[in-house]
Design a protein around this motif. Structure first.
Motif, PDB file in Angstrom:
ATOM      1  N   GLU A  15       0.864  -1.180   0.000  1.00 32.96           N
ATOM      2  CA  GLU A  15       0.000   0.000   0.000  1.00 32.96           C
ATOM      3  C   GLU A  15       0.897   1.226   0.000  1.00 32.96           C
ATOM      4  O   GLU A  15       1.793   1.358   0.838  1.00 32.96           O
ATOM      5  N   VAL A  16       0.639   2.117  -0.946  1.00 32.72           N
ATOM      6  CA  VAL A  16       1.524   3.267  -1.122  1.00 32.72           C
ATOM      7  C   VAL A  16       0.765   4.568  -0.919  1.00 32.72           C
ATOM      8  O   VAL A  16      -0.445   4.678  -1.175  1.00 32.72           O
ATOM      9  N   ALA A  17       1.517   5.555  -0.414  1.00 34.15           N
ATOM     10  CA  ALA A  17       1.008   6.923  -0.318  1.00 34.15           C
ATOM     11  C   ALA A  17       1.332   7.633  -1.624  1.00 34.15           C
ATOM     12  O   ALA A  17       2.355   7.355  -2.262  1.00 34.15           O
ATOM     13  N   ILE A  18       0.455   8.555  -2.012  1.00 31.65           N
ATOM     14  CA  ILE A  18       0.570   9.167  -3.342  1.00 31.65           C
ATOM     15  C   ILE A  18       0.348  10.668  -3.229  1.00 31.65           C
ATOM     16  O   ILE A  18      -0.571  11.132  -2.536  1.00 31.65           O
ATOM     17  N   MET A  19       1.198  11.440  -3.914  1.00 30.02           N
ATOM     18  CA  MET A  19       0.966  12.872  -4.085  1.00 30.02           C
ATOM     19  C   MET A  19       0.822  13.149  -5.573  1.00 30.02           C
ATOM     20  O   MET A  19       1.669  12.735  -6.372  1.00 30.02           O
ATOM     21  N   THR A  20      -0.271  13.812  -5.936  1.00 29.40           N
ATOM     22  CA  THR A  20      -0.522  14.139  -7.332  1.00 29.40           C
ATOM     23  C   THR A  20      -0.601  15.644  -7.476  1.00 29.40           C
ATOM     24  O   THR A  20      -1.456  16.300  -6.870  1.00 29.40           O
ATOM     25  N   ASP A  21       0.293  16.203  -8.263  1.00 27.80           N
ATOM     26  CA  ASP A  21       0.311  17.648  -8.514  1.00 27.80           C
ATOM     27  C   ASP A  21       0.267  18.448  -7.216  1.00 27.80           C
ATOM     28  O   ASP A  21      -0.426  19.470  -7.110  1.00 27.80           O
ATOM     29  N   GLY A  22       1.001  17.966  -6.200  1.00 27.89           N
ATOM     30  CA  GLY A  22       1.098  18.705  -4.944  1.00 27.89           C
ATOM     31  C   GLY A  22      -0.024  18.455  -3.965  1.00 27.89           C
ATOM     32  O   GLY A  22      -0.109  19.139  -2.932  1.00 27.89           O
ATOM     33  N   ARG A  23      -0.906  17.459  -4.235  1.00 30.47           N
ATOM     34  CA  ARG A  23      -2.024  17.150  -3.349  1.00 30.47           C
ATOM     35  C   ARG A  23      -2.014  15.662  -2.995  1.00 30.47           C
ATOM     36  O   ARG A  23      -1.570  14.836  -3.780  1.00 30.47           O
ATOM     37  N   GLN A  24      -2.530  15.347  -1.821  1.00 38.03           N
ATOM     38  CA  GLN A  24      -2.592  13.951  -1.406  1.00 38.03           C
ATOM     39  C   GLN A  24      -3.703  13.218  -2.147  1.00 38.03           C
ATOM     40  O   GLN A  24      -4.822  13.695  -2.256  1.00 38.03           O
ATOM     41  N   HIS A  25      -3.361  12.048  -2.654  1.00 35.87           N
ATOM     42  CA  HIS A  25      -4.301  11.164  -3.327  1.00 35.87           C
ATOM     43  C   HIS A  25      -4.595  10.004  -2.372  1.00 35.87           C
ATOM     44  O   HIS A  25      -3.779   9.675  -1.509  1.00 35.87           O
ATOM     45  N   VAL A  26      -5.742   9.379  -2.513  1.00 36.08           N
ATOM     46  CA  VAL A  26      -6.036   8.212  -1.677  1.00 36.08           C
ATOM     47  C   VAL A  26      -4.999   7.126  -1.970  1.00 36.08           C
ATOM     48  O   VAL A  26      -4.465   7.030  -3.078  1.00 36.08           O
ATOM     49  N   ARG A  27      -4.724   6.317  -0.978  1.00 35.96           N
ATOM     50  CA  ARG A  27      -3.703   5.296  -1.123  1.00 35.96           C
ATOM     51  C   ARG A  27      -4.141   4.187  -2.075  1.00 35.96           C
ATOM     52  O   ARG A  27      -5.317   3.906  -2.230  1.00 35.96           O
ATOM     53  N   ARG A  28      -3.161   3.567  -2.670  1.00 39.97           N
ATOM     54  CA  ARG A  28      -3.399   2.466  -3.586  1.00 39.97           C
ATOM     55  C   ARG A  28      -2.447   1.317  -3.237  1.00 39.97           C
ATOM     56  O   ARG A  28      -1.437   1.503  -2.556  1.00 39.97           O
ATOM     57  N   THR A  29      -2.772   0.118  -3.730  1.00 40.12           N
ATOM     58  CA  THR A  29      -1.883  -1.028  -3.592  1.00 40.12           C
ATOM     59  C   THR A  29      -1.267  -1.320  -4.953  1.00 40.12           C
ATOM     60  O   THR A  29      -1.980  -1.418  -5.965  1.00 40.12           O
TER      61      THR A  29
ATOM     62  N   THR B 252      -3.426   2.719 -10.387  1.00 39.89           N
ATOM     63  CA  THR B 252      -4.351   3.507 -11.191  1.00 39.89           C
ATOM     64  C   THR B 252      -4.895   4.636 -10.341  1.00 39.89           C
ATOM     65  O   THR B 252      -5.432   4.408  -9.241  1.00 39.89           O
ATOM     66  N   LEU B 253      -4.784   5.854 -10.835  1.00 38.24           N
ATOM     67  CA  LEU B 253      -5.241   7.034 -10.110  1.00 38.24           C
ATOM     68  C   LEU B 253      -6.713   7.296 -10.385  1.00 38.24           C
ATOM     69  O   LEU B 253      -7.279   6.850 -11.397  1.00 38.24           O
ATOM     70  N   GLN B 254      -7.327   8.085  -9.479  1.00 32.81           N
ATOM     71  CA  GLN B 254      -8.721   8.484  -9.680  1.00 32.81           C
ATOM     72  C   GLN B 254      -8.851   9.498 -10.806  1.00 32.81           C
ATOM     73  O   GLN B 254      -9.911   9.632 -11.411  1.00 32.81           O
ATOM     74  N   TYR B 255      -7.771  10.203 -11.065  1.00 33.02           N
ATOM     75  CA  TYR B 255      -7.797  11.251 -12.085  1.00 33.02           C
ATOM     76  C   TYR B 255      -6.395  11.379 -12.660  1.00 33.02           C
ATOM     77  O   TYR B 255      -5.413  10.931 -12.062  1.00 33.02           O
ATOM     78  N   ALA B 256      -6.292  11.979 -13.801  1.00 32.03           N
ATOM     79  CA  ALA B 256      -4.997  12.126 -14.463  1.00 32.03           C
ATOM     80  C   ALA B 256      -4.170  13.206 -13.770  1.00 32.03           C
ATOM     81  O   ALA B 256      -4.688  14.240 -13.346  1.00 32.03           O
ATOM     82  N   ALA B 257      -2.880  12.959 -13.674  1.00 34.01           N
ATOM     83  CA  ALA B 257      -1.964  13.928 -13.071  1.00 34.01           C
ATOM     84  C   ALA B 257      -0.632  13.852 -13.789  1.00 34.01           C
ATOM     85  O   ALA B 257      -0.214  12.789 -14.260  1.00 34.01           O
ATOM     86  N   GLY B 258       0.053  14.976 -13.857  1.00 31.23           N
ATOM     87  CA  GLY B 258       1.331  15.053 -14.558  1.00 31.23           C
ATOM     88  C   GLY B 258       2.542  15.048 -13.647  1.00 31.23           C
ATOM     89  O   GLY B 258       3.677  14.969 -14.116  1.00 31.23           O
ATOM     90  N   ASP B 259       2.306  15.165 -12.339  1.00 29.96           N
ATOM     91  CA  ASP B 259       3.400  15.130 -11.359  1.00 29.96           C
ATOM     92  C   ASP B 259       2.948  14.216 -10.225  1.00 29.96           C
ATOM     93  O   ASP B 259       2.115  14.594  -9.400  1.00 29.96           O
ATOM     94  N   VAL B 260       3.488  13.001 -10.193  1.00 30.76           N
ATOM     95  CA  VAL B 260       2.999  11.984  -9.265  1.00 30.76           C
ATOM     96  C   VAL B 260       4.175  11.410  -8.473  1.00 30.76           C
ATOM     97  O   VAL B 260       5.155  10.935  -9.058  1.00 30.76           O
ATOM     98  N   LEU B 261       4.064  11.459  -7.165  1.00 33.21           N
ATOM     99  CA  LEU B 261       5.051  10.873  -6.264  1.00 33.21           C
ATOM    100  C   LEU B 261       4.413   9.673  -5.575  1.00 33.21           C
ATOM    101  O   LEU B 261       3.322   9.780  -5.002  1.00 33.21           O
ATOM    102  N   VAL B 262       5.083   8.516  -5.623  1.00 28.04           N
ATOM    103  CA  VAL B 262       4.538   7.282  -5.061  1.00 28.04           C
ATOM    104  C   VAL B 262       5.603   6.631  -4.178  1.00 28.04           C
ATOM    105  O   VAL B 262       6.762   6.493  -4.585  1.00 28.04           O
ATOM    106  N   GLY B 263       5.211   6.209  -2.975  1.00 29.56           N
ATOM    107  CA  GLY B 263       6.146   5.513  -2.098  1.00 29.56           C
ATOM    108  C   GLY B 263       5.458   5.022  -0.844  1.00 29.56           C
ATOM    109  O   GLY B 263       4.251   5.215  -0.645  1.00 29.56           O
ATOM    110  N   LEU B 264       6.213   4.385   0.008  1.00 24.06           N
ATOM    111  CA  LEU B 264       5.669   3.862   1.262  1.00 24.06           C
ATOM    112  C   LEU B 264       5.369   5.008   2.220  1.00 24.06           C
ATOM    113  O   LEU B 264       6.154   5.955   2.330  1.00 24.06           O
TER     114      LEU B 264
END
Length: 740
Positions: free
Chosen positions: A595-609, A617-629
């Motif tokens: 399970e990873v924490a996600i930042m999309t375009d400077g905002r927190q996204h719900v976690r994904r596995t 897969t994100l809920q919406y398209a983003a051009g700057d995505v940070l993914v990690g534990l």
């Protein structure tokens, strides 16, 4: 009921030992915390969230441990060398150097270090070269280009050697004076473990060569003469008057030929009364083959033999150096209680002489007769040795600025803390090192003038914190003066240390799926901060994985006037995608099933596995995505107490209806008092902003629902992807009358 605002705006002590939680009389108690996790103490006294880490690469063999060796070639050209599975890989600018193959692979250099050898590696860099001690034959690692490195035996010449043999019945002869020779001993002397070692063979009889005399006559080509311990031969006679052949000036050169003067002889340097050989192969106990370094004296060559020989100080028989350090244009090597320094300006020469630049060979003996076992060497204006039983200063003469020589060397025992095997870290004014029991950290302040080491224990108020047994240190000077500690249990611990400001702030950095096995620091690619590199063991998709990860820089907003979370890196083992807006992010194979924490375009996204294909897969398209534990940050204060009407409030029932939160560039998290329900730290006004998430720099009151307890503890938790700096947590406390 009495109310009071209890100010808590100083955290410079960090987490304190539980044994001190009740010591309200201690000043450090006022600046301490009950828990500090994944926040770093700042030198200013506040707390800032520990940055996350970026995934760089896996180790070559993830079933084996690795070793990181920093190499700073220049201010803006730094490398992190990773040793693992018999190879060295090169990392630079946050990535891995690749070879020229198609397709490209990580550049690798075969090295002789097995997994068990890696903890023993010690090194000293000079220009393009790294000298490596590892309790076996020393090595020299040379950089020619980013993807072109070599490793070979350390080419030490002319020693070091043991004291001269004094048994006249034990002799050695050589089959020739130069080149590859066979050495023959008069009795069993050689062992297979002598291969690779350097021995010295002296003239058997000094009377065999006459002393040089000015204007001696007559001389013939081939005649030998001695001057200043060196032996010369007549190579040619240039004059016609043989009565003045020797010339008035003695030969003093150490190589080649020199004309004594017009009409005089030409002197050829032969040797210095002795020669050195490097043993290349073992035949039997009385015979070995060797390569002559220079030339041997003639009366060492068979049928002659000499009893005046010196066994190598370094070999598989005698042992090899375990420590190396560059000091004053020379190399210092040590093994147990033995100390060698190369000749000044020559990092390979160990010849002893009466000159000030002579090499040095000595031993250290304790005053009580116990064995001195050197664990580390530091050059900090003065040369300091850390041993298992104490700390020593090495200096020359009585003047603190007098150069160290063979004639004036002094070994001065100073303090008695003792060290475990490790690499200490130079800090402002001294060094931080691990005590011999591994559960204490010490600061040694060096005074070159007074020959004094001022010792203090950094763990004095946090003795519980190294319970995992400290193994590795790394010093991140910029921006917060942090000493990072890895323990045998894989825990990561920090102590912010600024002795001139009396800041010693401890924190722990737990990782639910990560154990730190090694770490080191080099300057970042742009040289703007000190970058921490780590080898982290993780369990991913049921498998043990070992990754190289780099700690992200401590957060600074791009715009101080309207700060937002853009650029924050608050995930571990993270990767960042930047490109056309996308909903599928791939390339996350190193986090499969997590399970990873996600930042999309400077905002927190719900976690994904992360899927088995290494995608989310994100809920919406983003051009700057940070993914990690995800990282869970937690701060818990000690019980807030005061004095009311002359009486202390310890044990008095109390609750808090609000907490004054003082925050710098922060967002997210929750706040609770006395383990009451956590209050979300929403932005003031609860307005959902657009774009990158804005950050607070504010002092505001947070309402809390606090149970009535005998204590008053505030806890802040932040597991978001947002940065956070806490400057104060001051509860408004109601002291409740206990009606029984």
């Amino acid at each position: 009921m009495v109310t009071a605002n209890l100010d808590k705006s100083q955290f410079s002590a960090g987490e304190l030992d539980p044994a001190l939680h009740a010591r309200k009389d201690l000043a450090r108690n006022q600046a301490g915390l009950k828990a500090c996790e994944n926040y770093v103490v700042m030198v200013e006294g506040g707390l800032t969230r520990t940055p996350g880490t970026a995934y760089v690469a896996p180790l070559k063999d993830e079933m084996q441990r690795g070793k990181l060796v920093p190499f700073e070639f220049s201010v803006d050209d730094n490398y992190m060398l990773a040793f693992n599975a018999g190879v060295m890989r090169v990392h630079r600018n946050g990535g891995i150097v690749i070879d020229g193959d198609d397709p490209p692979n990580p550049y690798e250099l075969a090295v002789p270090f097995a997994e068990a050898d890696l903890p023993n590696l010690r090194w000293a860099g000079s220009g393009d070269v790294i000298f490596i001690a590892w309790a076996k034959q020393p090595k020299v690692l040379t950089r020619k280009d980013h993807d072109d490195w070599t490793i070979e035996d350390y080419g030490n010449l002319r020693g070091p050697v043991e004291p001269q043999n004094t048994d006249t019945a034990k002799t050695i002869s050589a089959s020739a004076a130069t080149g590859s020779v066979t050495l023959t001993a008069s009795s069993d002397l050689f062992q297979a473990a002598h291969v690779g070692s350097i021995w010295r063979l002296d003239e058997a009889n000094l009377a065999n060569v006459p002393t040089w005399k000015g204007n001696e006559k007559p001389l013939a080509v081939g005649d030998l003469r001695r001057n200043g311990g060196k032996v010369y031969s007549v190579a040619a006679i240039t004059g016609t008057d043989v009565g003045e052949d020797a010339g008035p000036n003695p030969p003093t050169h150490e190589e080649g030929q020199v004309l004594a003067g017009k009409g005089n002889v030409v002197w050829q340097y032969e040797h210095s009364g002795y020669g050195h050989v490097k043993i290349t192969a073992f035949i039997d106990a009385t015979h070995v083959t060797a390569t002559v370094i220079g030339q041997l004296p003639g009366d060492v060559v068979a049928p002659n033999a000499t009893y005046r020989w010196y066994e190598a100080a370094w070999s598989d028989v005698k042992g090899w150096p375990k420590q190396v350090r560059l000091a004053d244009n020379s190399l210092v090597w040590t093994d147990r209680n033995r100390f060698w320094r190369s000749k000044v300006t020559d990092l390979y020469d160990f010849e002893l002489s009466a000159d000030d630049d002579s090499a040095i060979a000595t031993r250290i003996f304790s005053q009580d007769g116990t064995l001195v076992d050197i664990q580390w060497v530091l050059n900090a204006g003065i040369l300091v040795l850390g041993t298992r039983s104490g700390e020593w200063i090495v200096r020359g003469g009585s003047d603190p600025f007098e150069p160290l020589t063979l004639a004036n060397i002094r070994m001065i025992p100073d303090t008695n803390e003792g060290s475990a095997p490790h690499i200490p870290q130079p800090v402002d004014g001294g060094a931080v090192f691990i005590g011999r029991s591994r559960d204490r950290l010490h600061f040694a302040k060096f005074d070159r003038v007074s020959e004094d080491i001022d010792m203090s224990e950094l763990t004095l108020y946090a003795r519980n914190i190294l319970r995992g047994v400290a193994t590795v240190l790394a010093y991140q000077r910029d921006p917060h003066r942090v000493v990072w500690i890895a323990t045998a249990a894989g825990e990561l611990i920090s102590v912010t240390f600024r002795p001139d400001q009396e800041v010693i702030g401890w924190a722990r950095h737990p990782d639910d799926n990560g154990s730190v096995e090694d770490m080191a620091v080099i300057a970042s690619a742009d040289a703007s901060y000190s970058q921490l590199w780590m080898i982290v063991r993780r369990s991913i998709d049921g498998q043990t994985r070992r990754y190289i990860e780099t700690m992200a820089p401590f957060f600074r907003p791009a715009n101080f006037n309207t700060p937002d979370a853009s650029g924050a890196w608050m995930v571990r083992s993270g990767l960042r995608y930047q490109g056309a807006p996308a909903t599928t992010i791939s390339g996350l194979d190193h986090l499969r099933g997590e399970e990873v924490a996600i930042m999309t375009d400077g905002r927190q996204h719900v976690r994904r596995t992360v899927s088995a294909d290494g995608e989310i897969t994100l809920q919406y398209a983003a051009g700057d995505v940070l993914v990690g534990l995800p990282i869970n940050g937690r701060i818990r204060t000690l019980s807030a107490e005061t004095t009311i009407d002359g009486s202390g409030t310890k044990g008095t029932k109390k609750k808090a209806d609000s907490v004054l939160l003082e925050r710098l560039f922060g967002a997210g998290g929750t706040l609770s008092a006395n383990d009451g329900p956590p209050e979300p730290l929403l932005l003031s006004g609860h307005i959902m902003p657009a774009g990158a998430w804005p950050l607070e720099t504010i002092s505001r009151s947070v309402t809390t629902e606090s149970p009535i307890e005998d204590f008053m503890e505030i806890e802040l938790v932040n597991d978001t992807v947002y940065p956070d700096t806490i400057l104060g947590l001051s509860p408004h406390v109601n002291f409740v009358e206990d009606r029984g």
